[in-house]
Design a protein around this motif. Structure first.
Motif, mmCIF file in Angstrom:
data_model
loop_
_atom_site.group_PDB
_atom_site.id
_atom_site.type_symbol
_atom_site.label_atom_id
_atom_site.label_comp_id
_atom_site.label_asym_id
_atom_site.label_seq_id
_atom_site.Cartn_x
_atom_site.Cartn_y
_atom_site.Cartn_z
ATOM 1 N N ALA A 174 0.836 -1.201 0.000
ATOM 2 C CA ALA A 174 0.000 0.000 0.000
ATOM 3 C C ALA A 174 0.871 1.252 0.000
ATOM 4 O O ALA A 174 0.577 2.234 -0.696
ATOM 5 N N ILE A 175 1.959 1.211 0.764
ATOM 6 C CA ILE A 175 2.846 2.376 0.800
ATOM 7 C C ILE A 175 3.453 2.603 -0.573
ATOM 8 O O ILE A 175 3.588 3.744 -1.032
ATOM 9 N N VAL A 197 1.040 4.555 -2.460
ATOM 10 C CA VAL A 197 1.042 5.980 -2.123
ATOM 11 C C VAL A 197 2.274 6.668 -2.697
ATOM 12 O O VAL A 197 2.215 7.812 -3.154
ATOM 13 N N LEU A 198 3.389 5.945 -2.704
ATOM 14 C CA LEU A 198 4.607 6.542 -3.271
ATOM 15 C C LEU A 198 4.426 6.808 -4.760
ATOM 16 O O LEU A 198 4.866 7.840 -5.275
ATOM 17 N N GLY A 245 2.521 9.736 -4.985
ATOM 18 C CA GLY A 245 3.390 10.855 -4.633
ATOM 19 C C GLY A 245 4.239 11.284 -5.815
ATOM 20 O O GLY A 245 4.436 12.476 -6.056
ATOM 21 N N TYR A 246 4.706 10.308 -6.570
ATOM 22 C CA TYR A 246 5.477 10.605 -7.776
ATOM 23 C C TYR A 246 4.645 11.463 -8.729
ATOM 24 O O TYR A 246 5.123 12.475 -9.250
ATOM 25 N N LEU A 247 3.395 11.063 -8.923
ATOM 26 C CA LEU A 247 2.550 11.831 -9.842
ATOM 27 C C LEU A 247 2.282 13.232 -9.282
ATOM 28 O O LEU A 247 2.244 14.212 -10.026
ATOM 29 N N ALA A 248 2.112 13.307 -7.953
ATOM 30 C CA ALA A 248 1.892 14.622 -7.330
ATOM 31 C C ALA A 248 3.117 15.503 -7.512
ATOM 32 O O ALA A 248 3.015 16.702 -7.803
ATOM 33 N N LEU A 249 4.294 14.895 -7.355
ATOM 34 C CA LEU A 249 5.525 15.665 -7.513
ATOM 35 C C LEU A 249 5.629 16.208 -8.937
ATOM 36 O O LEU A 249 6.059 17.341 -9.155
ATOM 37 N N PHE A 253 13.204 10.893 -7.234
ATOM 38 C CA PHE A 253 12.217 10.341 -6.315
ATOM 39 C C PHE A 253 11.873 8.893 -6.677
ATOM 40 O O PHE A 253 11.709 8.046 -5.789
ATOM 41 N N LEU A 283 14.499 6.707 -5.246
ATOM 42 C CA LEU A 283 14.373 6.590 -3.794
ATOM 43 C C LEU A 283 13.194 5.683 -3.432
ATOM 44 O O LEU A 283 13.261 4.912 -2.476
#
Ligand code: HEM
Ligand SMILES: Nc1ncnc2c1ncn2[C@@H]1O[C@H](COP(=O)(O)OP(=O)(O)OP(=O)(O)O)[C@@H](O)[C@H]1O
Ligand SMILES: Nc1ncnc2c1ncn2[C@@H]1O[C@H](COP(=O)(O)OP(=O)(O)OP(=O)(O)O)[C@@H](O)[C@H]1O
Ligand SMILES: [Mg+2]
Ligand SMILES: [Mg+2]
Lengths: 240, 219, 219, 219, 219
Positions: A121-122, A125-126, A129-133, A150, A153
């Motif tokens: 699940a994390i 979310v990552l 997060g990549y798409l948000a970045l 990112f 990482l």
């Protein structure tokens, strides 16, 4: 000739393999003594998880590394990473869904705080997060560099997910399909069906990736047409 | 064989996009070393954008360009930035540090002796504000701090965005004198301004921008 | 690189001293959060509670997020960016310097929080002292990772909210390692394993930062 | 007053829609925090755990702090303050508007987090639905209190760090009330008492805000 | 009996302190309705501070003063701000909103018909940027947006801090015309500037500041 043949066959072959998986999985292979018909999820869930973790997230990571390396830096790599990451979100969500569906009857719950489940699940979310970045930065080059860093990482999470079943004694199945020394534990028809499912979903990924990539390219082409228009408009601004 | 020194700035059909909008729509420009140029043009013509391009602060989207020997397309922009002195619309320092501390930071970063700070501050007329923190300075004082920061730089290429704005009369006179010194010292200076320069002695080349392109060039 | 690092770290710490954000806001916040956590646990659980190390690191995490934001905000007040960019500082040095300054701030805050944990949560003093080196390493790793993620999210829209999303998964293992080794120090147990994880993470983040920080900085 | 409130709320929500901070950053942050909390609790505790409501409100608290910062930051980019101050908006209306916008954002986030809690923490769906009105009221009170404290801390140095120090003690009772009434909804028990406390807090904070917001705004 | 209308601005020995530093050190000033005054003076003389005092944006520390009928010492500064049009050094809007949305917000807040927006935008020459978000505007365009915002205000007292800075030639001409209209309409205008006004027809009263006091007054 062959150069054109492969991409053109990609779609049909994927469909055939997935149909074959469905047929073998639903009608040909036997029920399990313990799990009953539920065992048939074994032809979906591991293959989808494999694609999510290694094929799609892996593609995104490799493309990111290639982008960061000066000699192979090109916008193509950035695009591949972006598209692969988007497809990856789809497969991670599918992993979570198929896993949950499987978990409900076997463990009695939709979700448990198991190390593998949580880390998967994390990873999802990552990926988000990549798409948000990417959204947060306008500048193309900066966005490409930052998201590549990112992605790399975030990829550390993949081996963690894989080994989580060994590191923390957990609910989730350990390595059942392949043991550490790569010998197949299941035999006969089931093994073949599994193989077909892995192949099918892997090809599905590449099919989706290709479609997404072409969409991106045509989007960028449309953009560059509009950029040309913007350019002439801008030049005209100075004309009077 | 080489007859003329290579130009410090050489842009060919330079295009810069930001968010789908062309800030610069095809700029051709050659500037030699030791020259002074003034960029004018209506609001939104692209003056600030041109300076930012020359300073390596935005990337080139189309065309080619070389500034101070660095290729804007493939070169190391950080190399370029090191050689550029920049004075922007707004003052640009650490707000919580005093005038002296800001300049000490700059001097150390550039490897200059800190002994140069006091004269620079005196030259821009901030002696009695040297221990005031930057955020408490008035608009013109901030501009002066920016000039002091530039004095420490000794850059090859000076990019000044509307340096006159919010300077008082005395400040402008001082500024003109400074420009003369700098150009005489062999540096290249590009200034954006809405008014012509004060001092007739400077005789700059005047570039007029409109719609992201150069539409006038008078020396 | 080292020179740049010391310069940048000195500048960051000086700004911190000047604005007193750490003293007046971050530390009280940490103490407050510790108190509330202790309260939430209820009197039954307090008294050398096994939750002590976990709470300590939870609060530390919150504090770290606040401080990373602050450390990046300092670099982008109004025009600071353009000016400092044109100093052309070595990015590896900038990274080390900012990480060092953040680490110093975290160490100071960590000491206060540790004292708070001893007083409020009745964490055994001796155990806390034994845990000190492991805490120092963990906080150092947190500072390195934080500086990296801070640069990753800096400048964009709403970077203050993007930071935790991206950084939390990276911080979580560090916190867990720190918590385990703290617990081990309190109750006996294998201290070294977790210690090593934190140290490896510290070195890894430092290496990544030195290699890639330049890539993350805005153009 | 109501007209001003709607105007301000509309403006805040529009800025939110424009920048998508909520969608792309705050909500993922909440989900991530929920996941990590679940992990921290460990497998033993999960499964319709009594900690569900507590975790839900803990994460909500973190999200609220992020959103208050955002809501205040919008008002003080470069010169916004002076201009908007000279619009002479009715402070009571501004307060109501900002609180309303914050409440809407919290409700949206709360719904997502609730869905997450049901899916991930196995909180009973029926109980969650029963708790919905009490959650709405509690989040409303949180929004009102948050707007008040946001204004209190806004503008100063490092307000992002000052906010939690001041607001945490005020939020704690709200969170406890919310948690109790959520638990009651899940496991049966006196629902009304806590419900009433949250409602009273909502009304009280609204009243205080309407009366005193003008005093808090900077001169 | 009343022979002259009361002055719009009446300051007597006005002193303003900020952080222990006297921004204004005793200003005596009377301005009638429908007058135009230009405040000049060296950098740091206190021009911005004087305008801020007149706009009710800083409090009086000593002396007495009345502006637009509001007592600066004991009156309601919010009342005053409502009647003041302010154009500061930096543009002052919501960066995430477009030109149109910013002006719609202002119009609604002031209870003006939104039909006035399009003409105001056309007048300042921003028609083709009406849907651009404020943060993407160039320096001069931001200034023009500020002017459009003022056009909607129809304030009694206009306070303009270096309005010429970063306006192009056409913009300055337009601005002078605007000033003429405004003064003819009976409003009081105070402008701070380093250059004399363009248009000789305006014939303003010129106040010279130095060291926080008025040292010259020529009409
Ligand atoms: C939401 C719940 C679940 C999630 C997120 C999940 C996630 C994953 C992931 C990420 C993998 C790939 C690991 C790797 O190849 O390194 C995987 C593999 C697998 N999962 Fe799940 N899973 C879930 C539930 C289940 C359930 C309920 C079962 C069966 C009872 C199951 C059986 C398997 C099997 C047999 C494999 C292949 C293992 C191997 O060969 O290594 N999973 N799962
Ligand atoms: N991201 C963006 N999207 C759309 N337009 C933009 C963006 N960024 C800048 N612009 C536009 O680009 C143009 C060029 O801006 P620039 O700052 O270079 O002008 P300028 O010549 O410096 O003007 P001024 O005299 O007002 O300072 C402006 O019209 C501005 O509105
Ligand atoms: N908090 C403070 N502490 C100390 N000095 C301050 C503080 N705030 C302002 N000053 C000083 O007050 C003086 C007046 O500033 P003000 O902005 O009014 O000047 P100004 O006439 O507008 O100058 P400019 O032409 O540069 O805009 C400046 O010398 C400034 O350094
Ligand atoms: Mg400009
Ligand atoms: Mg001023």
């Amino acid at each position: 000739m062959t150069k054109q043949l492969f991409p053109r066959l990609l779609g049909p072959v994927t469909l055939v393999l997935l149909a074959l998986t469905a047929w073998l999985g639903l009608w040909v292979t036997p029920r399990d003594a313990v799990q009953g018909n539920l065992v048939r999820l074994v032809y979906v869930h591991p293959a989808v998880a494999w694609v999510a973790l290694y094929v799609s997230f892996g593609t995104a990571t490799i493309a990111s590394v290639l982008y960061l390396w000066k000699r192979t830096r090109s916008i193509v790599m950035d695009r591949v990473a972006h598209c692969a990451m988007e497809v990856s979100v789809v497969f991670i969500v599918l992993t979570l869904i198929t896993g949950s569906i499987w978990g409900r009857p076997t463990w009695g719950v939709w979700w448990a705080w198991d190390a593998r489940l949580t880390s998967t699940a994390i990873l999802g979310v990552l990926a988000l997060g990549y798409l948000a970045l990417r959204r947060a930065n306008d500048d193309q080059a900066l966005r490409a560099r930052r998201s590549a860093v990112f992605a790399i990482l975030a990829a550390i999470n993949v081996p963690i997910i894989h080994f989580s079943v060994d590191w923390w004694k957990t609910l989730h199945q350990g390595a059942t399909v392949f043991t550490a020394n790569r010998t197949l534990l299941i035999h006969g028809l089931m093994a073949w069906t599994l193989l077909v499912s892995f192949l099918g979903f892997t090809l599905l990924f590449f099919w989706l990736l290709r479609a997404r990539y072409r969409l991106e390219v045509s989007r960028e082409r449309a953009l560059s047409v509009s950029l040309d228009e913007a350019l002439t408009l801008r030049r005209r601004e100075g004309a009077f | 064989m080489p007859d003329a020194p290579p130009p410090v700035v050489a842009l060919h059909d330079a295009v810069v996009f930001a968010g789908g909008f062309p800030l610069l729509s095809g700029v051709d420009l050659d500037l030699g070393a030791g020259t002074l140029s003034v960029v004018t043009g209506a609001n939104g013509a692209g003056k600030t954008s041109l300076l930012r391009l020359l300073g390596g602060l935005v990337a080139l989207s189309g065309g080619t360009g070389t500034v101070a020997g660095v290729d804007l397309g493939s070169g190391d922009l950080r190399q370029l930035r090191r050689r550029v002195g920049w004075l922007g619309h707004e003052g640009s320092f650490y707000d919580d540090l005093s005038v002296r501390e800001n300049l000490t930071f700059a001097a150390r970063a550039l490897g200059r002796p800190t002994g140069e700070i006091a004269p620079a501050v005196a030259r821009v007329g901030l002696e009695h504000r040297i221990d005031t923190s930057a955020k408490q300075l008035s608009a013109g004082q901030r501009r002066r701090l920016g000039l002091a920061w530039l004095l420490l730089r000794r850059a090859e290429l000076w990019l000044l965005d509307e340096p006159y704005a919010s300077l008082d009369d005395e400040g402008r006179t001082f500024f003109d004198a400074l420009l003369g010194d700098v150009v005489a010292g062999g540096a290249t200076v590009v200034v954006s301004a809405h008014d012509p320069l004060r001092s007739a002695a400077l005789a700059p080349r005047t570039l007029t921008l409109a719609g992201g392109r150069i539409v006038g060039d008078v020396s | 690189m080292i020179r740049t690092a010391l310069l940048v770290a000195g500048k960051d710490l000086r700004i911190e001293l000047r604005s007193r954000v750490l003293l007046w806001q971050v530390v009280p916040f940490g103490v407050m959060a510790l108190l509330l956590c202790g309260l939430a646990l209820g009197p039954a659980h307090a008294g050398n509670s096994p939750a002590g190390p976990g709470l300590f690191y939870l609060v530390t995490l919150l504090v770290t997020l606040l401080m990373i934001n602050r450390s990046q905000a300092v670099e982008r007040t109004s025009g600071t960016r353009s000016s400092v960019a044109t100093l052309g500082l070595d990015p590896a040095g900038v990274f080390l310097g900012k990480a060092l300054a953040l680490a110093v701030e975290l160490w100071v805050t960590g000491l206060v929080l540790l004292a708070g944990a001893v007083l409020v949560l009745h964490t055994a003093l001796h155990g806390a002292l034994v845990a000190l080196p492991s805490i120092a390493v963990t906080l150092g790793a947190l500072a390195a990772a934080g500086t990296l993620y801070g640069a990753l999210t800096a400048g964009g829209d709403g970077s203050a909210t993007l930071l935790p999303v991206l950084a939390l998964p990276a911080f979580a293992p560090l916190l867990i390692a720190g918590e385990r080794s703290f617990s081990a120090a309190l109750h006996g147990g294998a201290l070294w394993e977790w210690w090593v994880i934190a140290a490896v993470a510290l070195v890894a983040y430092l290496a990544v930062g030195i290699l890639l920080y330049g890539v993350l900085e805005e153009s």
